[in-house]
Write an enzyme that holds these catalytic residues in place. Structure first.
Site, PDB file in Angstrom:
ATOM      1  N   ASP A  25       0.818  -1.210   0.000  1.00 46.24           N
ATOM      2  CA  ASP A  25       0.000   0.000   0.000  1.00 46.24           C
ATOM      3  C   ASP A  25       0.855   1.264   0.000  1.00 46.24           C
ATOM      4  OD1 ASP A  25      -2.280  -1.505  -0.038  1.00 46.24           O
ATOM      5  OD2 ASP A  25      -2.882  -1.088   2.017  1.00 46.24           O
ATOM      6  N   ASP A  78      -3.458  10.385   4.929  1.00 45.92           N
ATOM      7  CA  ASP A  78      -3.628  11.286   6.063  1.00 45.92           C
ATOM      8  C   ASP A  78      -2.561  12.369   6.114  1.00 45.92           C
ATOM      9  OD1 ASP A  78      -1.308   9.934   7.136  1.00 45.92           O
ATOM     10  OD2 ASP A  78      -2.629   8.404   7.951  1.00 45.92           O
ATOM     11  N   TYR A  82      -3.191   4.672   9.942  1.00 47.11           N
ATOM     12  CA  TYR A  82      -2.811   5.205  11.259  1.00 47.11           C
ATOM     13  C   TYR A  82      -4.049   5.562  12.080  1.00 47.11           C
ATOM     14  CZ  TYR A  82       0.291   7.844  14.459  1.00 47.11           C
ATOM     15  OH  TYR A  82       0.999   8.301  15.539  1.00 47.11           O
ATOM     16  N   LEU A  91      -6.897   4.081  12.243  1.00 50.72           N
ATOM     17  CA  LEU A  91      -7.429   2.885  12.883  1.00 50.72           C
ATOM     18  C   LEU A  91      -6.562   2.476  14.074  1.00 50.72           C
ATOM     19  CD1 LEU A  91      -9.454   0.530  12.907  1.00 50.72           C
ATOM     20  CD2 LEU A  91      -7.966  -0.647  11.266  1.00 50.72           C
TER      21      LEU A  91
END
Length: 277
Positions: free
Chosen positions: A62, A133, A175, A177
């Site tokens: 990812d 993010d 991050y 989660l």
């Protein structure tokens, strides 16, 4: 689709076996296939990315896909991920299904899924974008930092925490989660604010509209001390911050376009990925 760019994480495909296999499948089908050029530090050379690309194939995890998505921001090029990482929420194809996947692509049997991105701007005009993010956190010392969060010009809250995560729906399983934030359906349009280890008992995540503007201001430390912090975009590019600095975060003007082959729903995929965790 006729023109493909292959971007390989050299640490994941160390012997180049998967890369060679993908290239062979595409060239055998009469497609133009270019391997992405990198510098001595294994970083993508932006100037070497061809202008004519119909699809970017990312071989890695990812993180590799996110890196490519950021480099291709604004070009509206579909990205397909071949998973050589662990969980692989974004990478679509497993290594043992490569032949079937490219047969499906060559038949035009796929969908394109847009994912919203975020843009963060500092007071001096520097800016960057993220797919997952934007994180504001302490710079070095293991201690809380003080910061204020404003939404559309109105003070939301003042926090003492290790930092704060401003997440897209795509980044909600990253991050966010891990920090106890909610999982959001990835094609949704919203922004999640999650404090990191806040010094409070009742500080939960907050979900906002994708059209809201968020400002994070680094406040004074104890005894009016100057705080040192940093802002990170997708955990990659970082910029230093000090007391008084502000980061303005809003929805980016362009999105990331992911190529999807599977008919599996997000909920089923989530159940499979998180099974046993």
């Amino acid at each position: 689709m006729e023109h493909f760019l292959i971007v390989t994480n050299d640490g994941k495909d160390a012997d180049g076996r998967v890369t060679a296999k993908v290239k062979q499948l595409l060239t055998d089908a009469g497609k133009t296939c270019v391997l992405c050029e990198k510098d001595g530090d294994k970083k993508i050379i932006r100037e070497k990315i061809p202008e004519k690309i119909d699809c970017a194939v990312v071989i890695g995890g990812d993180g590799s896909l996110i890196e490519v998505a950021r480099f291709l921001h604004g070009r509206n090029i579909p990205v397909l991920g071949i998973n050589m990482g662990t969980l692989g929420y974004l990478t679509e194809v497993e290594v043992n299904h490569i032949e079937d996947a490219f047969a499906q692509i060559l038949e035009g049997d796929y969908t394109l899924e847009d994912r919203m991105m975020l843009e963060g701007t500092l007071q001096d005009g520097r800016k960057d974008i993220s797919l997952n993010d934007i994180v504001v956190s302490r710079k070095t010392e293991i201690r809380l930092i003080h910061f204020r969060i404003y939404v559309n010009g109105e003070l939301l809250n003042t926090y003492e925490a290790d930092g704060v995560i401003i997440s897209t729906p795509t980044g909600s399983t990253a991050y966010n989660l891990s920090a106890g934030g909610p999982i959001v359906e990835p094609t949704a349009s919203m922004i999640v604010i999650t404090p990191i280890c806040p010094h409070a008992l009742n500080t939960s995540s907050i979900v906002l509209s994708a059209e809201d503007e968020i400002v994070i201001e680094i406040a004074e430390g104890r005894h009016d001390a100057v705080e040192e912090a940093m802002v990170a975009f997708d955990g990659a590019d970082t910029l230093p911050l000090v007391t008084g600095d502000r980061v303005t975060i809003r929805r980016a003007g362009a999105s990331t376009r992911l190529m999807r082959l599977s008919r599996i729903s997000f909920l089923e995929m989530l159940r499979r990925k998180m099974k046993g965790n």
